[in-house]
Scaffold this motif. Sequence first.
Motif, PDB file in Angstrom:
ATOM      1  N   MET A 158       3.098   0.250   2.164  1.00  0.00           N
ATOM      2  CA  MET A 158       2.739   0.856   0.906  1.00  0.00           C
ATOM      3  C   MET A 158       1.225   0.969   0.840  1.00  0.00           C
ATOM      4  N   GLU A 159       0.772   2.137   0.463  1.00  0.00           N
ATOM      5  CA  GLU A 159      -0.660   2.387   0.307  1.00  0.00           C
ATOM      6  C   GLU A 159      -0.957   2.554  -1.180  1.00  0.00           C
ATOM      7  N   SER A 160      -2.143   2.135  -1.604  1.00  0.00           N
ATOM      8  CA  SER A 160      -2.506   2.301  -3.003  1.00  0.00           C
ATOM      9  C   SER A 160      -3.987   2.625  -3.136  1.00  0.00           C
ATOM     10  N   ASN A 161      -4.303   3.185  -4.290  1.00  0.00           N
ATOM     11  CA  ASN A 161      -5.686   3.497  -4.611  1.00  0.00           C
ATOM     12  C   ASN A 161      -5.804   3.542  -6.123  1.00  0.00           C
ATOM     13  N   GLU A 162      -6.998   3.298  -6.639  1.00  0.00           N
ATOM     14  CA  GLU A 162      -7.253   3.377  -8.067  1.00  0.00           C
ATOM     15  C   GLU A 162      -8.200   4.528  -8.347  1.00  0.00           C
ATOM     16  N   PHE A 163      -7.956   5.174  -9.485  1.00  0.00           N
ATOM     17  CA  PHE A 163      -8.739   6.334  -9.891  1.00  0.00           C
ATOM     18  C   PHE A 163      -9.147   6.173 -11.348  1.00  0.00           C
ATOM     19  N   ILE A 164     -10.332   6.626 -11.682  1.00  0.00           N
ATOM     20  CA  ILE A 164     -10.763   6.626 -13.076  1.00  0.00           C
ATOM     21  C   ILE A 164      -9.841   7.564 -13.843  1.00  0.00           C
ATOM     22  N   ALA A 165      -9.457   7.169 -15.039  1.00  0.00           N
ATOM     23  CA  ALA A 165      -8.456   7.907 -15.830  1.00  0.00           C
ATOM     24  C   ALA A 165      -9.078   9.098 -16.565  1.00  0.00           C
ATOM     25  N   LEU A 225      10.643   8.954  -0.426  1.00  0.00           N
ATOM     26  CA  LEU A 225       9.290   8.840  -0.950  1.00  0.00           C
ATOM     27  C   LEU A 225       9.336   8.183  -2.319  1.00  0.00           C
ATOM     28  N   PHE A 226       8.450   7.231  -2.522  1.00  0.00           N
ATOM     29  CA  PHE A 226       8.293   6.606  -3.830  1.00  0.00           C
ATOM     30  C   PHE A 226       6.817   6.684  -4.198  1.00  0.00           C
ATOM     31  N   VAL A 227       6.545   7.172  -5.388  1.00  0.00           N
ATOM     32  CA  VAL A 227       5.181   7.188  -5.902  1.00  0.00           C
ATOM     33  C   VAL A 227       5.203   6.421  -7.215  1.00  0.00           C
ATOM     34  N   PHE A 228       4.366   5.411  -7.307  1.00  0.00           N
ATOM     35  CA  PHE A 228       4.279   4.581  -8.508  1.00  0.00           C
ATOM     36  C   PHE A 228       2.939   4.809  -9.174  1.00  0.00           C
ATOM     37  N   PHE A 229       2.961   4.935 -10.484  1.00  0.00           N
ATOM     38  CA  PHE A 229       1.748   5.084 -11.278  1.00  0.00           C
ATOM     39  C   PHE A 229       1.642   3.870 -12.197  1.00  0.00           C
ATOM     40  N   TYR A 230       0.482   3.255 -12.203  1.00  0.00           N
ATOM     41  CA  TYR A 230       0.269   2.096 -13.058  1.00  0.00           C
ATOM     42  C   TYR A 230      -0.815   2.413 -14.078  1.00  0.00           C
ATOM     43  N   VAL A 257      -2.280  11.467  -2.290  1.00  0.00           N
ATOM     44  CA  VAL A 257      -0.855  11.564  -1.971  1.00  0.00           C
ATOM     45  C   VAL A 257      -0.634  12.561  -0.839  1.00  0.00           C
ATOM     46  N   ARG A 258      -1.294  13.716  -0.905  1.00  0.00           N
ATOM     47  CA  ARG A 258      -1.134  14.740   0.136  1.00  0.00           C
ATOM     48  C   ARG A 258      -1.501  14.197   1.512  1.00  0.00           C
ATOM     49  N   SER A 259      -2.552  13.401   1.591  1.00  0.00           N
ATOM     50  CA  SER A 259      -2.976  12.873   2.895  1.00  0.00           C
ATOM     51  C   SER A 259      -1.884  12.009   3.521  1.00  0.00           C
ATOM     52  N   HIS A 260      -1.151  11.280   2.704  1.00  0.00           N
ATOM     53  CA  HIS A 260      -0.061  10.455   3.233  1.00  0.00           C
ATOM     54  C   HIS A 260       1.162  11.293   3.583  1.00  0.00           C
ATOM     55  N   LEU A 261       1.399  12.349   2.829  1.00  0.00           N
ATOM     56  CA  LEU A 261       2.522  13.233   3.150  1.00  0.00           C
ATOM     57  C   LEU A 261       2.265  13.968   4.461  1.00  0.00           C
ATOM     58  N   ASN A 262       1.017  14.343   4.679  1.00  0.00           N
ATOM     59  CA  ASN A 262       0.663  15.064   5.905  1.00  0.00           C
ATOM     60  C   ASN A 262       0.857  14.208   7.153  1.00  0.00           C
ATOM     61  N   GLU A 263       0.793  12.883   6.990  1.00  0.00           N
ATOM     62  CA  GLU A 263       1.000  11.976   8.119  1.00  0.00           C
ATOM     63  C   GLU A 263       2.472  11.844   8.488  1.00  0.00           C
ATOM     64  N   LYS A 264       3.338  12.249   7.582  1.00  0.00           N
ATOM     65  CA  LYS A 264       4.787  12.129   7.800  1.00  0.00           C
ATOM     66  C   LYS A 264       5.389  13.506   8.022  1.00  0.00           C
ATOM     67  N   ILE A 306      -6.181   4.471 -13.297  1.00  0.00           N
ATOM     68  CA  ILE A 306      -4.798   4.727 -12.928  1.00  0.00           C
ATOM     69  C   ILE A 306      -4.653   4.248 -11.486  1.00  0.00           C
ATOM     70  N   LYS A 307      -3.694   3.382 -11.271  1.00  0.00           N
ATOM     71  CA  LYS A 307      -3.414   2.934  -9.905  1.00  0.00           C
ATOM     72  C   LYS A 307      -2.217   3.731  -9.395  1.00  0.00           C
ATOM     73  N   VAL A 308      -2.348   4.262  -8.193  1.00  0.00           N
ATOM     74  CA  VAL A 308      -1.278   5.042  -7.572  1.00  0.00           C
ATOM     75  C   VAL A 308      -0.876   4.354  -6.277  1.00  0.00           C
ATOM     76  N   GLU A 309       0.420   4.075  -6.152  1.00  0.00           N
ATOM     77  CA  GLU A 309       0.965   3.518  -4.911  1.00  0.00           C
ATOM     78  C   GLU A 309       1.937   4.524  -4.333  1.00  0.00           C
ATOM     79  N   ILE A 310       1.916   4.647  -3.025  1.00  0.00           N
ATOM     80  CA  ILE A 310       2.841   5.551  -2.345  1.00  0.00           C
ATOM     81  C   ILE A 310       3.538   4.774  -1.236  1.00  0.00           C
ATOM     82  N   GLU A 311       4.843   4.950  -1.188  1.00  0.00           N
ATOM     83  CA  GLU A 311       5.652   4.304  -0.160  1.00  0.00           C
ATOM     84  C   GLU A 311       6.568   5.359   0.452  1.00  0.00           C
ATOM     85  N   ILE A 312       6.543   5.443   1.766  1.00  0.00           N
ATOM     86  CA  ILE A 312       7.383   6.407   2.477  1.00  0.00           C
ATOM     87  C   ILE A 312       8.214   5.640   3.499  1.00  0.00           C
TER      88      ILE A 312
END
Length: 87
Positions: free
Chosen positions: A1-8, A73-78, A20-27, A62-68
Amino acid sequence: MESNEFIATKDQLKNIRAFVRSHLNEKDFSKDETEKIILAVGEASMNIVQHAYKGGNEDKKIKVEIEINEKKLFVFFYKEDRKRQIR
């Protein structure tokens, strides 16, 4: 699972989509699948900025986690202590 935080803020939405696109492109997602996923991610993150943060808040994140897993695909928003999920 990869995650990153972004200013809201609205100007960070492109960075959330790019993350998210960068992780999709790897798969092995098709271009059509990728575009549909990015659309959903954009909508979900915009809803958080607009509704949870009343149009944006530079002091919040906003924290975004992506799991493939295979073709799942699962994308979580916190937002603070809350979690939203799109599948």
